[in-house]
Design an enzyme around this catalytic site. Structure first.
Site, PDB file in Angstrom:
ATOM      1  N   HIS A  69      -2.645   0.954  -3.616  1.00 24.01           N
ATOM      2  CA  HIS A  69      -1.508   2.217  -3.220  1.00 24.01           C
ATOM      3  C   HIS A  69      -0.344   1.548  -4.007  1.00 24.01           C
ATOM      4  O   HIS A  69       0.210   0.314  -3.885  1.00 24.01           O
ATOM      5  CB  HIS A  69      -1.679   1.926  -1.720  1.00 24.01           C
ATOM      6  CG  HIS A  69      -2.683   2.461  -1.107  1.00 24.01           C
ATOM      7  ND1 HIS A  69      -2.550   3.002   0.461  1.00 24.01           N
ATOM      8  CD2 HIS A  69      -4.196   2.713  -1.392  1.00 24.01           C
ATOM      9  CE1 HIS A  69      -3.897   3.376   0.863  1.00 24.01           C
ATOM     10  NE2 HIS A  69      -4.482   3.512  -0.274  1.00 24.01           N
ATOM     11  N   GLU A  71       2.644   1.432  -2.313  1.00 24.28           N
ATOM     12  CA  GLU A  71       3.406   0.429  -1.487  1.00 24.28           C
ATOM     13  C   GLU A  71       2.756  -1.122  -1.905  1.00 24.28           C
ATOM     14  O   GLU A  71       3.637  -2.054  -1.940  1.00 24.28           O
ATOM     15  CB  GLU A  71       2.998   0.536   0.053  1.00 24.28           C
ATOM     16  CG  GLU A  71       3.796   2.096   0.309  1.00 24.28           C
ATOM     17  CD  GLU A  71       2.669   3.072   0.167  1.00 24.28           C
ATOM     18  OE1 GLU A  71       2.878   4.042   1.163  1.00 24.28           O
ATOM     19  OE2 GLU A  71       1.723   3.037  -0.618  1.00 24.28           O
TER      20      GLU A  71
END
Length: 170
Positions: A69, A71
């Site tokens: 992801h 993040e």
């Protein structure tokens, strides 16, 4: 006043110019993800002395990695740039509300502030479905500001999935 200071109440405003600028950078990353046929989510991490220390976008398809992801990749980049897993002075900007995995990583990295664009009704773990980043049972809590450039962040996702559906029907 230092924009990273928790005493700066104006800094909690989703329309604060600092937030708008950095969410714009995260949107650039989301566009890069879309160009790679990845779900268009982008993330940027800012350090008060070093500036932007990480820029990333989803790469799950490309890396064949369920943890890739935006993040998560940005947190890894920021830790390398700062020289510590403790990102105690950093701000994470993400175009989509972090999921449980990413919110847990925020807690583990000691990120004090998360700023996101649009809520995630299916996996949001800061406000929508869970409140991992502010759970008092955990050893760290992050302040969270949602809704920064929310319409643009949501449109990036909506447009991407509309294109995917249209291509699937051909």
């Amino acid at each position: 006043m230092d924009p990273f200071s928790p005493l700066d109440l104006a800094f909690t405003d989703p329309a604060h110019p600092f937030h708008l600028h950095h969410m714009g950078l995260a949107l650039d990353e989301a566009a890069a993800a879309a160009a790679e046929d990845e779900v268009p989510v982008g993330a940027v991490i800012v350090h008060p002395e070093k500036g932007v220390v990480a820029r990333a976008h989803n790469q799950r398809e490309q890396l064949k990695d369920p943890t890739a992801h935006a993040e998560m990749i940005a947190l890894t980049q920021a830790a390398a740039a700062v020289g510590s897993w403790r990102l105690e002075k950093c701000i994470l900007y993400a175009t989509l509300e972090p999921c449980p995995m990413c919110a847990g990583a925020v807690v583990n990295a000691r990120v004090p502030l998360v700023v996101y664009g649009c809520p995630d009704p299916k996996a949001g773990a800061c406000h929508t479905l869970f409140t991992i980043t502010s759970d008092p049972r955990l050893n760290h809590r992050a302040r969270v500001i949602g809704g920064v450039l929310a319409d643009r962040c949501a449109a990036a996702l909506t447009d991407f999935f509309a294109r995917k559906r249209a291509l699937g029907k051909k």
